[in-house]
Design a protein around this motif. Sequence first.
Motif, PDB file in Angstrom:
ATOM      1  N   ASN A 132     -43.426  37.527  36.278  1.00  9.90           N
ATOM      2  CA  ASN A 132     -44.667  37.518  37.044  1.00  9.90           C
ATOM      3  C   ASN A 132     -45.803  38.218  36.314  1.00  9.90           C
ATOM      4  N   ASN A 133     -45.516  39.385  35.754  1.00  7.80           N
ATOM      5  CA  ASN A 133     -46.564  40.163  35.084  1.00  7.80           C
ATOM      6  C   ASN A 133     -46.218  40.463  33.625  1.00  7.80           C
ATOM      7  N   GLY A 134     -45.269  39.711  33.057  1.00  3.30           N
ATOM      8  CA  GLY A 134     -44.915  39.932  31.663  1.00  3.30           C
ATOM      9  C   GLY A 134     -44.389  41.324  31.397  1.00  3.30           C
ATOM     10  N   GLN A 135     -43.683  41.890  32.365  1.00  2.00           N
ATOM     11  CA  GLN A 135     -43.216  43.279  32.260  1.00  2.00           C
ATOM     12  C   GLN A 135     -41.902  43.353  31.491  1.00  2.00           C
ATOM     13  N   TRP A 136     -41.824  44.321  30.589  1.00  2.00           N
ATOM     14  CA  TRP A 136     -40.601  44.633  29.853  1.00  2.00           C
ATOM     15  C   TRP A 136     -40.131  46.025  30.242  1.00  2.00           C
ATOM     16  N   ASP A 137     -38.854  46.132  30.599  1.00  2.00           N
ATOM     17  CA  ASP A 137     -38.208  47.414  30.845  1.00  2.00           C
ATOM     18  C   ASP A 137     -37.117  47.593  29.798  1.00  2.00           C
ATOM     19  N   THR A 138     -37.156  48.698  29.085  1.00  2.00           N
ATOM     20  CA  THR A 138     -36.150  48.976  28.066  1.00  2.00           C
ATOM     21  C   THR A 138     -35.637  50.394  28.270  1.00  2.00           C
ATOM     22  N   GLY A 139     -34.338  50.523  28.568  1.00  2.00           N
ATOM     23  CA  GLY A 139     -33.796  51.841  28.860  1.00  2.00           C
ATOM     24  C   GLY A 139     -32.429  52.058  28.243  1.00  2.00           C
ATOM     25  N   ASP A 195     -42.482  30.551  45.510  1.00  6.21           N
ATOM     26  CA  ASP A 195     -43.872  30.945  45.250  1.00  6.21           C
ATOM     27  C   ASP A 195     -44.712  30.844  46.528  1.00  6.21           C
ATOM     28  N   THR A 196     -44.172  31.374  47.605  1.00  4.67           N
ATOM     29  CA  THR A 196     -44.804  31.294  48.917  1.00  4.67           C
ATOM     30  C   THR A 196     -46.031  32.203  48.996  1.00  4.67           C
ATOM     31  N   GLU A 197     -47.100  31.704  49.640  1.00  5.50           N
ATOM     32  CA  GLU A 197     -48.279  32.528  49.887  1.00  5.50           C
ATOM     33  C   GLU A 197     -48.000  33.441  51.086  1.00  5.50           C
ATOM     34  N   TYR A 198     -48.163  34.721  50.893  1.00  3.71           N
ATOM     35  CA  TYR A 198     -47.928  35.658  51.996  1.00  3.71           C
ATOM     36  C   TYR A 198     -48.632  36.969  51.706  1.00  3.71           C
ATOM     37  N   ARG A 199     -48.754  37.786  52.757  1.00  2.80           N
ATOM     38  CA  ARG A 199     -49.247  39.153  52.602  1.00  2.80           C
ATOM     39  C   ARG A 199     -48.330  40.084  53.371  1.00  2.80           C
ATOM     40  N   ASP A 200     -47.700  40.996  52.661  1.00  6.95           N
ATOM     41  CA  ASP A 200     -46.842  41.987  53.296  1.00  6.95           C
ATOM     42  C   ASP A 200     -47.726  43.027  53.971  1.00  6.95           C
ATOM     43  N   PHE A 201     -47.342  43.438  55.191  1.00  8.90           N
ATOM     44  CA  PHE A 201     -48.193  44.365  55.939  1.00  8.90           C
ATOM     45  C   PHE A 201     -48.360  45.700  55.220  1.00  8.90           C
ATOM     46  N   LEU A 202     -47.351  46.136  54.455  1.00  8.64           N
ATOM     47  CA  LEU A 202     -47.424  47.414  53.762  1.00  8.64           C
ATOM     48  C   LEU A 202     -47.879  47.271  52.312  1.00  8.64           C
ATOM     49  N   ARG A 259     -43.940  34.188  42.676  1.00 11.69           N
ATOM     50  CA  ARG A 259     -42.581  34.121  42.134  1.00 11.69           C
ATOM     51  C   ARG A 259     -42.419  35.063  40.945  1.00 11.69           C
ATOM     52  N   ASP A 260     -41.298  35.770  40.928  1.00 14.26           N
ATOM     53  CA  ASP A 260     -40.981  36.655  39.804  1.00 14.26           C
ATOM     54  C   ASP A 260     -39.539  36.388  39.380  1.00 14.26           C
ATOM     55  N   ILE A 261     -39.359  36.004  38.137  1.00 11.56           N
ATOM     56  CA  ILE A 261     -38.026  35.769  37.572  1.00 11.56           C
ATOM     57  C   ILE A 261     -37.682  36.964  36.691  1.00 11.56           C
ATOM     58  N   ARG A 262     -36.615  37.637  37.037  1.00  7.30           N
ATOM     59  CA  ARG A 262     -36.207  38.832  36.308  1.00  7.30           C
ATOM     60  C   ARG A 262     -34.879  38.544  35.605  1.00  7.30           C
ATOM     61  N   LEU A 263     -34.872  38.698  34.317  1.00  4.79           N
ATOM     62  CA  LEU A 263     -33.659  38.525  33.525  1.00  4.79           C
ATOM     63  C   LEU A 263     -33.279  39.874  32.946  1.00  4.79           C
ATOM     64  N   SER A 264     -32.063  40.336  33.225  1.00  5.49           N
ATOM     65  CA  SER A 264     -31.640  41.658  32.746  1.00  5.49           C
ATOM     66  C   SER A 264     -30.316  41.555  32.003  1.00  5.49           C
ATOM     67  N   LEU A 265     -30.201  42.384  30.993  1.00  8.58           N
ATOM     68  CA  LEU A 265     -28.971  42.503  30.195  1.00  8.58           C
ATOM     69  C   LEU A 265     -28.613  43.973  30.121  1.00  8.58           C
ATOM     70  N   SER A 266     -27.408  44.286  30.566  1.00  5.16           N
ATOM     71  CA  SER A 266     -26.900  45.653  30.524  1.00  5.16           C
ATOM     72  C   SER A 266     -25.687  45.688  29.603  1.00  5.16           C
ATOM     73  N   ASN A 288     -50.986  42.041  33.937  1.00  2.00           N
ATOM     74  CA  ASN A 288     -51.552  41.861  35.261  1.00  2.00           C
ATOM     75  C   ASN A 288     -50.607  41.106  36.191  1.00  2.00           C
ATOM     76  N   LEU A 289     -50.651  41.484  37.449  1.00  2.87           N
ATOM     77  CA  LEU A 289     -49.859  40.855  38.498  1.00  2.87           C
ATOM     78  C   LEU A 289     -50.395  39.453  38.789  1.00  2.87           C
ATOM     79  N   THR A 290     -49.489  38.541  39.180  1.00  4.88           N
ATOM     80  CA  THR A 290     -49.875  37.179  39.530  1.00  4.88           C
ATOM     81  C   THR A 290     -49.465  36.871  40.963  1.00  4.88           C
TER      82      THR A 290
END
Length: 701
Positions: free
Chosen positions: A184-191, A670-677, A689-696, A214-216
Amino acid sequence: MHKVHRTFLAGLLVGSPATPLLAQPMNDDQEFSIELDAIEVTAGVPVPGDPLLQAANIAVLSGEDLRRRQRFTLGETLEALPGVASITAGNMVGKPVIRGLSGNQIQVLSNGIGVDYQQYGERHPPNIDPFLAGRIEVVRGASSLLYGSGALGGAIDVQAPAFVFMPKGESEAVADTLFVYHSNNGQWDTGAKARASSDQFSLDAGIMGRSAGNLTTPNAATAAESGNPSDPKFTGELPFTNFDQLNAQFGAGVLTDLGEFGVRYNQWNNENNFLLPTGQGIGLWLNNDQLQLTGAMPLASGWELKPTLSWQHNLRRANSPGQLLSAGFDGTIHLEFDRYVARLEAVHGALGPFDGGTLGVEYSNKIQYSRGTTVLAPGGEVSNLALFAFESKDIGDWTLQAGLRHDWHSVTGDAGKTRAPVNFVGRDSHDYSVFTGSLGAVYRLTDQVAIASNLGRGFRAPSLFELYADGVHGGVAAIQEGDPNLEPETSINVDLGLRWNTPRLQGSATVYRNAISDYIYLQDTGRSRNGLPIFAYQQDDALLTGLELEANWQLTEQLELSGTLDLVRGTNDRTDEDLPLLPADSLRLEATYWFAERGPIREPYLTLGLRHAAAKDAAPGEPFSQFDQLPFGTASTEAYTLADLDLGFAFRAFGNRLARVDLTVRNLFDTEYRDFLDTYKGYALSPGRDIRLSLSVPFGG
């Protein structure tokens, strides 16, 4: 007999498969059964024990459950638990909500010690990285008995990995790495995390770096395009929503004849931009350091002393609107404090009429400086001294638990520690003396079914911000004003629950009532200054009630069904209006299928999930309520249903340990919505929509 081994949290955590099931076909003469591993809870109880038999309502995330639920923020990691929600800003913040309360009204702890993160702000995130946690325990309901001011709604204890000591003459070294990509936002987590242990020493370390663009959101029509004032101002890629984090921890433990002693250091660093409703961005820098010294010293007659010394250094810097991270710090908001805590617990076995319990004393002192040109909160000092006792007694099928605590609390605003002009002269002090306590009981209907009830009194002293705030809070595009005449909040919380923990079906049903005297909240005054609305702190009595349902059903050896239902109501006694920032009613359903193992593939699974949230109207005058009157956006939200998908498998890696591959798709359609919080709801949609692929990948062992 064919047996499936899995970890389940004594009926207090559902919504995800725990340890993967060994999906192998059975012969006709084989009987399907499940063995449940023992789980011990340590937070919010007089002595560690089975969560099923604790009067307080407690959930535990550890092991494989924690790994699979682990997300970027603490709030998102915990939001699948009944009674827990998360305040967000798109995919940022992740600030936990427990039974309708958040911020200053719940307590976030690190290894049993409260963490101050200027939590009065709706967009101020806990300075904690879930990847570095060993286990997380959530206590729902008033928890001031053990944790003092700030635990009106509950407490979250994020615990570091336990020190591990090997049998004499043996040693071990293990490590785990994690790589995650978010589409969704091109985020990389490396730990990476590592531990080395011998019979006397244990060392562990961890580091996590996160970098995101940036968030989409779904690419829907904006209010300017459609002419509909309830449509958002921004859709698609949201500018100024990028961030970078680098977080780390180190621990060293030693086992001696006197007991176990340890030192642990944590650091959390965050830089991010926020998108404002004007279309401008604002840069923010957050840093938090924590050092803890701990001990566990067994004594004669079943006693154990557990001393803790803690130091926390927190720095919050923010620019004025329009000044991004790239512009550097402009000196607008500069809050910095040091907080020192000394805590001593004496855990004992049988003592007088009690079977076990904890006696304790805790002292904390916080010294804050406000060096910015805007007074978000003034400089000052906050100190607290507490004495407490928490005891347990078994009588037949009953377990009775009771405790008492007294706090001496002081809050002092200090103009000398504040750069900008403030609305008081010199030092202005407020002192509070408060008794709290709890009384609870558990009745065991059978070995696997219990009824539990808990009555607890909580309290919370007003913060420096609530007493003295006087200026622009850029992150929420409003002016906020404190009230130096605020009284401490006190509450009476009672809950009643049925819990079951059978081999095939686990779950609980809980109702609760939390009556709060002098509830503190921000209210829109209807006034404005320089084009910004003015919100001021007020007090009224309030009542929160709710229902929490959870169930996990092992339908067959391969198919697992689970679900949670959360309903919460909160009312201002004087106005009969809703309380601010209550989560919408929610329902979560999941089905997990465990496939047969083939070749090198181990524990393959597929999970389909649905998340439904009811429509929710913003309370009159609550933060962000102004967006219901603007020519774009909304503070009230419509009902929505989202679909999620998880699939993954494991394979043997280094040291014969299991490496894991997981693919998670949030908001599958990819549903349009607004979470109250979601605090961006006033002018933007919630994430698409956010697709997260992780390898541990583990090493050693």
